[in-house]
Design a protein around this motif. Structure first.
Motif, PDB file in Angstrom:
ATOM      1  N   GLN A 131      54.633  44.143  28.373  1.00 14.27           N
ATOM      2  CA  GLN A 131      54.786  44.446  29.569  1.00 14.27           C
ATOM      3  C   GLN A 131      53.684  44.257  30.088  1.00 14.27           C
ATOM      4  N   ALA A 132      53.430  43.452  31.131  1.00 18.68           N
ATOM      5  CA  ALA A 132      52.511  43.631  32.624  1.00 18.68           C
ATOM      6  C   ALA A 132      53.078  44.053  33.811  1.00 18.68           C
ATOM      7  N   LEU A 133      52.041  44.708  35.171  1.00 19.40           N
ATOM      8  CA  LEU A 133      52.210  44.462  36.116  1.00 19.40           C
ATOM      9  C   LEU A 133      52.368  43.730  36.836  1.00 19.40           C
ATOM     10  N   ASP A 134      53.470  43.146  37.699  1.00 18.87           N
ATOM     11  CA  ASP A 134      54.288  42.656  37.927  1.00 18.87           C
ATOM     12  C   ASP A 134      52.992  42.404  39.367  1.00 18.87           C
ATOM     13  N   PRO A 135      51.879  41.167  39.422  1.00 22.73           N
ATOM     14  CA  PRO A 135      50.823  41.365  40.380  1.00 22.73           C
ATOM     15  C   PRO A 135      51.068  41.353  42.014  1.00 22.73           C
ATOM     16  N   GLY A 136      52.571  41.008  42.287  1.00 33.14           N
ATOM     17  CA  GLY A 136      52.696  40.981  44.312  1.00 33.14           C
ATOM     18  C   GLY A 136      53.020  42.298  44.103  1.00 33.14           C
ATOM     19  N   THR A 137      53.055  43.762  43.538  1.00 34.07           N
ATOM     20  CA  THR A 137      52.786  44.984  43.541  1.00 34.07           C
ATOM     21  C   THR A 137      51.141  45.192  44.138  1.00 34.07           C
ATOM     22  N   MET A 138      50.432  44.643  43.985  1.00 40.83           N
ATOM     23  CA  MET A 138      48.788  44.206  45.301  1.00 40.83           C
ATOM     24  C   MET A 138      49.146  44.119  46.031  1.00 40.83           C
ATOM     25  N   VAL A 139      50.743  43.380  46.660  1.00 41.20           N
ATOM     26  CA  VAL A 139      50.455  42.745  48.209  1.00 41.20           C
ATOM     27  C   VAL A 139      51.006  43.636  48.767  1.00 41.20           C
ATOM     28  N   ALA A 140      52.236  44.630  48.169  1.00 42.36           N
ATOM     29  CA  ALA A 140      53.667  45.134  48.426  1.00 42.36           C
ATOM     30  C   ALA A 140      52.563  46.530  48.661  1.00 42.36           C
ATOM     31  N   LEU A 141      51.474  47.115  47.874  1.00 42.39           N
ATOM     32  CA  LEU A 141      51.124  48.482  47.731  1.00 42.39           C
ATOM     33  C   LEU A 141      49.890  48.372  49.338  1.00 42.39           C
ATOM     34  N   THR A 142      49.666  47.264  49.530  1.00 49.71           N
ATOM     35  CA  THR A 142      48.707  46.951  50.106  1.00 49.71           C
ATOM     36  C   THR A 142      48.586  46.601  51.814  1.00 49.71           C
ATOM     37  N   GLU A 143      49.588  45.403  51.546  1.00 49.43           N
ATOM     38  CA  GLU A 143      50.384  44.680  52.541  1.00 49.43           C
ATOM     39  C   GLU A 143      49.377  44.016  53.364  1.00 49.43           C
ATOM     40  N   LEU A 144      48.260  43.217  52.447  1.00 44.61           N
ATOM     41  CA  LEU A 144      47.570  42.305  52.998  1.00 44.61           C
ATOM     42  C   LEU A 144      47.756  40.975  52.900  1.00 44.61           C
TER      43      LEU A 144
END
Length: 134
Positions: free
Chosen positions: A93-106
């Motif tokens: 399992q790996a963290l979905d990198p899209g999480t960075m964008v979803a959480l920061t909204e950057l």
């Protein structure tokens, strides 16, 4: 949105860890740390659990780009890859990198997340080549 990207392998744990290391390396990720959660919980708490290891994977160019966008993004970099026994199979399992964008909204992180996703997906796909996903 799911926060993970997961594949299941019909192989023993040690082989899955070795194959995961190789697949990540082929996509430009180095393993900086390895946490044997099973051994740690046994040693510290005398707790028995299934085989479980966390590989601290890093792709330096992607990490650099993300950190240049937001220094605090280190908290959300998709660095941890978990390899664990899950019944009769081994889950990777790996963290979905899209999480960075979803959480920061950057939105400036979107290209980094997209490239990291392509690389992680390629590594996970290489692991399942010739196997059926569960």
């Amino acid at each position: 949105m799911r926060h993970d990207r997961t594949v299941r392998l019909d192989t023993d744990f040690a082989t899955a860890v070795a194959r995961t290391r190789d697949a990540l390396a082929d996509q430009g990720f180095g393993i900086l740390t390895e946490i044997d959660v099973t051994a740690t919980l046994k040693a510290k708490l005398d707790h028995d659990m299934e085989d479980y290891v966390i590989l601290g994977a890093c792709n330096p160019p992607l990490a650099h780009r993300a950190l240049d966008t937001d220094r605090s993004i280190g908290l959300l970099l998709p660095c941890n890859v978990v390899v664990r026994r899950d019944g009769d199979s081994t889950a990777v399992q790996a963290l979905d990198p899209g999480t960075m964008v979803a959480l920061t909204e950057l939105d400036t992180l979107r290209p980094v997340a997209e490239e990291a996703t392509r690389r992680l997906d390629a590594a996970l796909a290489a692991l399942t080549a010739g196997e059926t996903e569960g």
